[in-house]
Design a protein around this motif. Structure first.
Motif: not given
Length: 931
Positions: A829-846
């Motif tokens: 997502m080329a124009k992304l300025r802010t990325l926030c990820i919280q309480f996602c217990k299955d997320l293994e990678s960025l």
């Protein structure tokens, strides 16, 4: 010669420098500031920020004094740093306390304890300083604490250092920083003054920029003539680099950008009256001298209150009106209150007042020098009586303020007095000198009985007894026919002739009264105690907000009509409340009949109906052509047909309504728009159906119309759906103006997402909470050309973000408490300025493409325990803020271990916060970020 100049200047009603230099300061300030930029103080700002961020030396409490003459910007500098983004999050707690010349060790300590907002000791009920200081030390243990003591006038403030230094010594992790502002450097003796800052005048170049900003504002000053430029330069030399002087004189010059006006200011004799190099009072007096007479009177009046007074806008304007300072214009349709509001904002614009936005209200304060000026030019028409100090009250006094009691022997025989403000019970009202007062304010929590003298004050227009304990109102009050404003605590009964107060504009009765609700009347219907709506029948001057509660106590339509709401043309907002415990057909019918009898004037702009439990809208609703806001609560099986034809309706909210049908087609043949002005539609705990409009459109870009060629929702910009089990027939494709969509816990939308988003080309914000969405259709996402903010919270079925790469304008992405989310979209997502990820217990990678986001500024990762590493490509060089909290402990350790791969990946990021360890994940946590 100098004495003659002082006397001449005082005679002209402008300035007495002798009195000015001995005026005491009682100013109140807060941490809030309206300044977005401070001219000429960059070095001081940087020094203060460095002072606040560096560790304390030798475990001592560190103090940074800001010293300077009045008007040099000490408080503004402290406010700016107090709220600066660089120290945001650096301290566990901050406290701003205005000390002034009355030092109160107990009160200040209590404010410090209260600032933590988690005290286990009920501070409001203790009188023990020792208990408060022990509680303060308990709160400070292991914490970083910033304290600002603004406007100190004696060295007594150093008593506060005793418990603070004790708290600092008890724990090495405790860190206490203090900023103090003062005029007199001698009160700083015995403390380390290594961090002291002496504020002088701003340097010439920066001061010229400030002057131009104050004088021209947003207008292009480059277009001003060379003559004005030269005159301005000469005026600036007289202002001594004072920000306050630049603001006031700059606003004065802004009134007329002509050579004659500027030259008159430059050559005014007041400049010769300066007593020393730092005296800016002539500059302030010059601005006052150029005010129109009516604004001079309003400004002077404000000095009847002490310097620590917060002025509520509506209260102040009503006092001006009562004293005859607001003048009606025969050619204008404006009311006296409208004109008074113009006066108020004119004085604010000319910098005589400082606007302060509080938690509960907004209003103004006066700089202490402005207050001094107002007192000086009043010729003692405003008089603050100090018990034990004043031997008599000035014969010139028109407006009198007194703490506690006044010796009647000090009051002269006069008919000049017009305002009396008493802080404490007093029998002074029996004195003949007060027979002609127009404004009376009494604050005394021990006052239980209504003063017998008040009904004899036939000229009274403003009566405020709200801060008393009076519960019984005599019938004789109803003979004060000139009353415009009446503020009372909750009376137990109302006099039978209360309806005789035909000039009342503001009636405030209640336990709570905030400044912003000064003009709101809450009337509880209780016929046994005299609170009948018929008491309102003659009060046709009531204005602004009227709330009538307990309407279930009205028997029928005829009784409701006795309120004569239709004649109250100044009421802009009307709230109607029923409290019905049991709902049956008879109860509904009675409520609907009573509602029909409460028809308001067509000027009404806001209408709120609570608890009616009705099945139909009142017939008079269609007459409200100026209605802008409508909120309906607790309606059942209701057909809403007239709303779409209200030409001014901008906001519509339905809450806790069942089986509502909104009709978007009318029986007439006109082609007028339906909901032509509606901008916001909010539906909460409501089941609703829309009829008369298409559910699809062959050409989304065409104007939305009904089958009868009516345009529908042409200006709808915000749609809020919360806890709506059913939502049928809404015309999604035709909402081409929609900018914000907020869907939370709405099962009625689960089968429509994400398809219903197609072609919402104006949508900029999308919030989805507790929806059943699993993934995103790239074809649908590609039609959301303007979407810049996406918030996904507690979406239990969300697995993948695939499809979001089609969002060409997305800048902010927030994902929280989505337990199945684990897969990113295939492209960045080329124009992304802010990325926030919280309480996602299955997320293994960025995402692997994260390093290619050249616009990304902020990355926040929290409570993602399966996330074990950063992406192989690293993080983008554009990143400015990184926060990783409560993730895998080993991962967090590597991020902080010097030389590790993760440590090297984040070294280029200036602001980092890496902390926390393994904690039990929160599965039902929802976060909403509002930008």
């Amino acid at each position: 010669m100098l004495e003659d100049l002082f006397d001449q200047l005082k005679l002209n009603g402008v300035y007495d420098a002798r009195e000015y230099h001995f005026t005491q300061n009682k100013r109140v300030t807060t941490s809030s500031t309206n300044e977005r930029h401070i001219y000429g103080r960059n070095d001081e700002i940087q020094r203060l920020i460095e002072f606040l961020k560096e560790p304390n030396v030798n475990g001592n409490v560190c103090v940074a004094p800001i010293v300077g003459f009045g008007g040099m910007g000490k408080t503004t500098l402290a406010q700016f740093v107090f709220n600066h983004k660089e120290i945001k999050g650096h301290f566990n707690n901050k406290a701003w306390i205005c000390v002034s010349d009355h030092f109160d060790r107990f009160g200040i300590t209590k404010q410090m304890v209260d600032s933590f907002r988690s005290s286990t000791v009920p501070c409001g009920s203790t009188t023990s300083l020792d208990l408060l200081e022990r509680e303060l030390k308990r709160h400070l243990r292991g914490k970083k604490f910033l304290l600002v003591l603004d406007d100190i006038w004696s060295d007594e403030w150093q008593q506060l250092l005793i418990p603070l230094q004790s708290a600092q010594a008890q724990a090495q992790s405790t860190e206490i920083k203090i900023i103090v502002t003062c005029r007199d450097p001698t009160i700083l003796r015995s403390i380390d003054r290594g961090n002291e800052m002496n504020l002088g005048g701003i340097d010439d170049e920066e001061y010229w920029s400030l002057f131009l900003d104050c004088t021209f504002g947003e207008n292009n000053h480059e277009n001003c003539s060379h003559e004005l430029h030269d005159i301005g330069k000469r005026i600036v030399k007289k202002l001594m680099g004072s920000p306050l002087a630049a603001k006031t004189v700059g606003k004065l010059l802004k009134c007329s950008l002509t050579k004659k006006h500027w030259k008159d200011v430059l050559e005014n004799d007041l400049w010769t009256k300066k007593t020393n190099a730092h005296d800016i009072m002539p500059a302030l007096a010059l601005s006052y001298y150029h005010l129109p007479q009516h604004l001079q009177q309003c400004f002077i009046f404000c000095s009847v209150f002490p310097k620590d007074h917060f002025y509520c806008k509506d209260e102040l304007i009503c006092m001006w009106i009562a004293n005859g300072y607001v003048h009606e214009s025969g050619s204008s349709s404006k009311t006296m209150n409208d004109i008074g509001e113009d006066y108020y904002y004119e004085l604010v614009a000319r910098c005589f007042f400082d606007v302060r936005e509080g938690r509960d209200s907004s209003g103004i304060t006066m700089h202490d020098l402005m207050h001094d000026l107002a007192k000086l030019v009043s010729h003692e028409e405003t008089y603050i009586y100090e018990i034990g100090k004043d031997k008599e009250i000035s014969k010139n006094a028109r407006h009198l303020y007194a703490e506690w009691s006044i010796d009647q022997g000090l009051v002269r025989e006069t008919n000049k007095l017009r305002t009396l403000v008493l802080r404490g019970a007093n029998d002074i009202l029996n004195h003949a000198a007060f027979n002609r007062i127009r404004v009376l304010v009494i604050s005394d929590v021990n006052m239980l009985e209504f003063p017998n003298a008040i009904p004899r004050l036939k000229h009274l227009q403003y009566l405020d007894l709200w801060k008393t304990q009076i519960r019984s109102i005599p019938d004789s009050l109803c003979e004060l026919y000139l009353l415009r404003v009446l503020a009372l605590p909750c009376p137990q009964t109302l006099p039978s002739r209360f309806h005789n107060l035909i000039n009342l504009e503001i009636l405030c009765m209640g336990i709570m009264r905030m400044g912003s609700e000064f003009d709101m009347l809450e009337f509880y219907v209780n016929k046994e105690k005299g609170f009948m709506v018929a008491q309102l029948r003659n009060m046709n001057e009531l204005r602004s907000q009227l709330s009538i509660k307990d309407l279930q106590n009205i028997d029928n339509r005829e009784e409701a009509m006795k309120a004569k709401l239709k004649k109250k043309h100044h009421i802009k907002s009307l709230s109607l409340w029923w409290h019905i415990d049991t709902v049956d057909d008879d109860c509904k019918h009675d409520a609907e009949e009573v509602l029909e009898g409460l028809q308001p004037h067509p000027n009404l702009e806001e209408l709120f109906i609570y608890g009616c439990m009705g099945c139909s809208m009142p017939n008079w609703l269609k007459t409200l052509k100026k209605l802008k806001k409508l909120e309906l609560f607790d309606y059942r099986k209701c057909l809403v047909a007239a709303l779409g034809l209200l030409p001014s309706l901008e906001k519509l909210r339905l809450c806790n309504c069942e089986n509502i049908t909104i009709e978007c087609e009318s029986c007439d043949d006109s082609e007028s728009e339906m909901f032509p002005s509606l901008q916001q539609l909010s539906l909460s705990y409501t089941t609703v159906s829309f009829t008369g409009i298409p559910t699809s459109s062959s050409s989304p870009s065409s104007s939305p119309t009904t089958p009868g060629h009516r345009k529908v929702f042409p200006r709808l910009q915000e749609l809020i759906l919360h806890e709506c089990n059913e939502m049928n027939g809404f015309p999604w494709p035709i909402c081409i103006a929609l900018k914000k969509l907020d869907i939370r816990s709405t099962p009625g939308m689960d089968d429509k997402l994400p398809g219903c988003l197609r072609d919402l080309s104006s949508l900029t914000r999308l919030i989805l909470t507790r929806t059943k969405i699993e993934t995103f259709d790239a074809e649908v996402m590609a039609t959301l050309h303007a979407l810049s903010h996406l918030d996904l919270s507690v979406c239990d079925e969300l697995v993948s973000l695939d499809g979001l790469q089609a969002l060409s304008s997305l800048q902010n992405l927030f994902i929280s408490s989505c337990p199945k989310f684990r897969s990113w979209c295939t492209a960045e997502m080329a124009k992304l300025r802010t990325l926030c990820i919280q309480f996602c217990k299955d997320l293994e990678s960025l995402p692997t493409w994260l390093h290619r986001l050249s616009s990304l500024k902020e990355l926040t990762i929290g409570h993602c325990l399966k996330l074990l590493s950063l992406p192989e490509g690293g993080l983008p060089s554009s990143l400015e803020n990184l926060e990783i909290t409560n993730c895998d402990p080993c991962f967090l350790q590597r991020c902080q271990q010097e030389g590790s791969l993760e440590w090297r990946m984040i070294q280029h990021i200036p602001n980092q916060k890496i902390r926390g360890g393994r904690k039990k994940p929160v599965t039902n946590f929802s976060i909403t970020v509002i930008l």
